[in-house]
Scaffold this motif. Structure first.
Motif, PDB file in Angstrom:
ATOM      1  N   GLN A  11       0.726  -1.266  -0.063  1.00  0.00           N
ATOM      2  CA  GLN A  11      -0.016  -0.016  -0.128  1.00  0.00           C
ATOM      3  C   GLN A  11       0.783   1.163  -0.038  1.00  0.00           C
ATOM      4  OE1 GLN A  11      -2.676   0.627   3.233  1.00  0.00           O
ATOM      5  NE2 GLN A  11      -3.775   2.162   1.936  1.00  0.00           N
ATOM      6  N   THR A  12       0.386   2.335  -0.818  1.00  0.00           N
ATOM      7  CA  THR A  12       0.959   3.479  -0.601  1.00  0.00           C
ATOM      8  C   THR A  12       0.063   4.533  -0.768  1.00  0.00           C
ATOM      9  OG1 THR A  12       0.890   4.345  -2.762  1.00  0.00           O
ATOM     10  CG2 THR A  12       2.809   2.927  -2.239  1.00  0.00           C
ATOM     11  N   GLY A  13      -1.280   4.309  -1.034  1.00  0.00           N
ATOM     12  CA  GLY A  13      -2.433   5.219  -0.895  1.00  0.00           C
ATOM     13  C   GLY A  13      -3.992   4.442  -0.821  1.00  0.00           C
ATOM     14  N   GLY A  14      -4.742   5.376  -1.070  1.00  0.00           N
ATOM     15  CA  GLY A  14      -6.281   4.812  -1.024  1.00  0.00           C
ATOM     16  C   GLY A  14      -6.665   3.665  -2.185  1.00  0.00           C
ATOM     17  N   HIS A 158      -8.520   6.727  -9.953  1.00  0.00           N
ATOM     18  CA  HIS A 158      -8.651   6.908  -8.448  1.00  0.00           C
ATOM     19  C   HIS A 158      -7.888   8.262  -8.214  1.00  0.00           C
ATOM     20  CE1 HIS A 158      -9.706   2.887  -7.033  1.00  0.00           C
ATOM     21  NE2 HIS A 158      -9.192   2.689  -8.410  1.00  0.00           N
ATOM     22  N   ASN A 159      -6.876   8.789  -8.918  1.00  0.00           N
ATOM     23  CA  ASN A 159      -6.170  10.118  -9.111  1.00  0.00           C
ATOM     24  C   ASN A 159      -5.536  10.383 -10.502  1.00  0.00           C
ATOM     25  OD1 ASN A 159      -4.574  12.301  -8.140  1.00  0.00           O
ATOM     26  ND2 ASN A 159      -3.642  11.292  -6.351  1.00  0.00           N
ATOM     27  N   TYR A 162      -1.880  11.451 -11.214  1.00  0.00           N
ATOM     28  CA  TYR A 162      -0.619  10.599 -11.578  1.00  0.00           C
ATOM     29  C   TYR A 162      -1.090   9.845 -13.174  1.00  0.00           C
ATOM     30  CZ  TYR A 162       0.637  10.897  -6.790  1.00  0.00           C
ATOM     31  OH  TYR A 162       1.114  11.440  -5.382  1.00  0.00           O
ATOM     32  N   SER A 297      -4.553  14.334   7.900  1.00  0.00           N
ATOM     33  CA  SER A 297      -4.472  14.431   6.580  1.00  0.00           C
ATOM     34  C   SER A 297      -3.052  14.470   6.158  1.00  0.00           C
ATOM     35  CB  SER A 297      -5.072  15.946   6.120  1.00  0.00           C
ATOM     36  OG  SER A 297      -4.966  16.312   4.918  1.00  0.00           O
ATOM     37  N   ARG A 298      -2.875  14.154   4.778  1.00  0.00           N
ATOM     38  CA  ARG A 298      -1.561  14.314   4.305  1.00  0.00           C
ATOM     39  C   ARG A 298      -1.412  16.215   4.292  1.00  0.00           C
ATOM     40  NH1 ARG A 298      -1.262  13.613  -1.127  1.00  0.00           N
ATOM     41  NH2 ARG A 298      -3.500  13.052  -1.501  1.00  0.00           N
ATOM     42  N   LYS A 303      -4.946  19.404   0.263  1.00  0.00           N
ATOM     43  CA  LYS A 303      -6.085  19.177   1.411  1.00  0.00           C
ATOM     44  C   LYS A 303      -6.526  20.618   2.043  1.00  0.00           C
ATOM     45  CE  LYS A 303      -5.923  14.699   0.916  1.00  0.00           C
ATOM     46  NZ  LYS A 303      -7.116  13.768   0.773  1.00  0.00           N
ATOM     47  N   GLN A 353       2.486   9.070  11.102  1.00  0.00           N
ATOM     48  CA  GLN A 353       1.193   7.981  10.990  1.00  0.00           C
ATOM     49  C   GLN A 353       0.858   7.485  12.371  1.00  0.00           C
ATOM     50  OE1 GLN A 353      -0.166   7.165   7.832  1.00  0.00           O
ATOM     51  NE2 GLN A 353       1.244   8.866   7.135  1.00  0.00           N
TER      52      GLN A 353
END
Ligand code: ADP
Length: 478
Positions: A11-14, A158-159, A162, A297-298, A303, A353
């Motif tokens: 995992q790196t993200g959602g 998803h994003n 990228y 949040s990041r 954000k 985290q």
């Protein structure tokens, strides 16, 4: 499904959370789902089930496919150590691995080689640029007669930030012909984009909220892809992400001191006290009676941290406690650590985290802030709704689709929203929300309305299944 990361393996993200939760929800609905992903360093799950030759351009590699089944979902790991046995998934620090085009072209190719020997699939669902070549390779294999039927592909963004953009000289090395350099194919400003491949050649394109599906067709949110997406407007569908209702459940959350439900919110007070204790904030009755604001949040502009920075002098004077968990840009980490040092009785900050604190903020805060500039889906506003922590969000993307602005006339709503991306827009709404907080009865009504909203994966998985069925109906047989 073809995906580059999935919980609990990598995992790196959602994206990884969706790649875990969506297949499980689909299986609960009675579908069969296999997830194909790289066998990265450290993945120990699974046993070898097949060895299949995978051809990319002139190179043919014999590949071991490992498989592991959990909750009815089979995950198939593509074992190519030269590509995937590395320290990181995509690159070191800010630098992507130079051979990412062939690493992820290989993933797509391998997934389709797998589909050839396990020929029971009705559709292929590809996620983000890493899987963008899936529909292109399906077309190629179908034309060459290696694939008996043209599998319909669904591609999910998803994003959009990228885009998998690479030098065009990669084309022959990936076994793709130069006619892919057309504007109506992979060409993107003189280079090639894997994201564009997914968008242009898939039967349907989905993204993670209906509002974001609209927004990305406009220049302001399109990251240069708005024109390409407008071309596919009829096949572009927004489906909200769900959240994991087992993992995020205030009635059964081991991180909270006292569980609670919509019909008995008393446990929230204990969570608030524990949150204040954890961040070394005062726990007097006087302070705990006042509102506590949460942020997880990041720490990046996306954000809304530039808006919050502009309000740095106002935030300590709101008559509220502020709790923040996050990590990201150094300037924002420094700013927030500085605020906490100056106002230790009002602002509590943890940089890094921290899963327990994540749950404590969702449980213990009264108001949750997400003033995002853009937000494809967003998760924390949905956790907040489920935990009776009233979200205050900018009305964009998934935030606009999940939070209903409080209406003082009718008394309805699940949170507070603002439209204009400005410090004043945020501050005005924040002051309004803190005013409404004084009216306990109204506040409780907003909390309960949010807790009753259904943001489970089941509803979203049904929408995906509908898209799969529409795609399968358009399947072309050889
Ligand atoms: P994005 O993927 O753009 O960062 P999302 O809202 O979709 O935003 O998902 C962010 C996820 O990461 C949420 O589950 C959030 O709780 C979690 N998260 C973000 N920062 C931290 C942190 N510092 N500690 C623990 N969890 C975090």
């Amino acid at each position: 499904m073809v995906v580059s990361e999935a919980v609990p393996f990598a995992q790196t993200g959602g994206l990884a959370e969706v790649a875990d939760a969506l297949p499980r929800a689909l299986v609960r609905l009675g579908h069969d789902v296999d997830v194909v992903m790289p066998r990265y360093r450290g993945i120990a799950a699974g046993t070898i089930v097949r060895r299949i030759p995978v051809a990319v351009g002139p190179n043919v590699t014999e590949v071991d496919f490992h498989a592991a089944t959990a909750d009815g979902v089979r995950t198939v790991f593509v074992d190519h150590p030269a590509y995937y046995d590395r320290d990181y998934l995509y690159g070191v620090a800010e630098r992507d691995y130079a051979d990412n085009p062939e690493r992820f072209a290989f993933l797509c190719r391998a997934a389709l080689s797998w589909a050839l020997v396990e020929p029971a699939y009705d559709v292929v669902h590809a996620h983000d640029w890493q899987a963008g070549l899936v529909p292109v390779l399906i077309g190629q294999m179908f034309r060459r007669g290696t694939l008996p039927a043209r599998l319909p592909a669904i591609f999910t963004i998803h994003n959009l930030a990228y885009q998998g953009v690479f030098d065009a000289s990669w084309l022959p090395r990936l076994g793709l012909s130069w006619d892919m350099m057309r504007v109506d194919a992979l060409e993107y400003w003189g280079r090639v984009s894997f994201l564009k491949a997914g968008i242009v050649f898939s039967r349907f394109i989905t993204t993670v909220s209906p509002r974001y599906a609209q927004e990305i067709q406009m220049p302001e949110y399109g990251f240069g892809f708005d024109g390409i997406l407008r071309e596919r407007s009829h096949d572009l569908i927004g489906i909200l992400n769900g959240i994991d209702y087992d993992h995020w459940n205030p009635a059964r959350d081991a991180n909270l001191p006292v569980p609670y439900t919509a019909s008995d919110l008393a446990g929230k007070r204990a969570a608030k006290r524990a949150l204040h204790e954890t961040l070394h904030l005062p726990t007097t009755d006087d302070v705990l009676r006042k509102p506590t604001i949460g942020l997880i949040s990041r720490l990046v502009d996306q954000k809304g941290f530039d808006l919050l920075a502009a309000l740095a002098d106002e935030l300590p004077r709101l008559g509220a406690t502020i709790t923040l968990l996050g990590a990201g840009e150094r300037r924002y980490e420094d700013l927030w650590l500085g605020l906490a040092a100056r106002y230790p009785d009002r602002i509590g900050v943890r940089i890094g985290q921290d899963e327990r604190l994540e749950h404590l903020i969702e449980g213990g805060a009264d108001l949750f802030l997400m003033p995002s500039r853009f937000e494809p889906g967003g998760l924390n506003q949905m956790y907040s709704l489920r935990y009776g922590t009233v979200p205050l969000v900018r009305a964009t993307g998934g935030l606009a689709d999940t939070v209903r602005n409080f209406n003082p006339q009718s008394g309805t709503g699940t949170g507070f929203t603002f439209d204009e991306y400005s410090p004043q827009g945020l501050l005005g709404t924040l002051r309004w929300a803190l005013g409404v907080f004084q009216d306990r009865e109204t506040w409780t009504r907003i909390q309960v309305a949010g807790m009753q909203q259904d943001n489970s994966w089941d509803a979203s998985a049904r929408r995906y299944a509908e898209v799969y069925e529409r795609a399968a109906a358009s399947r072309v047989w050889a």
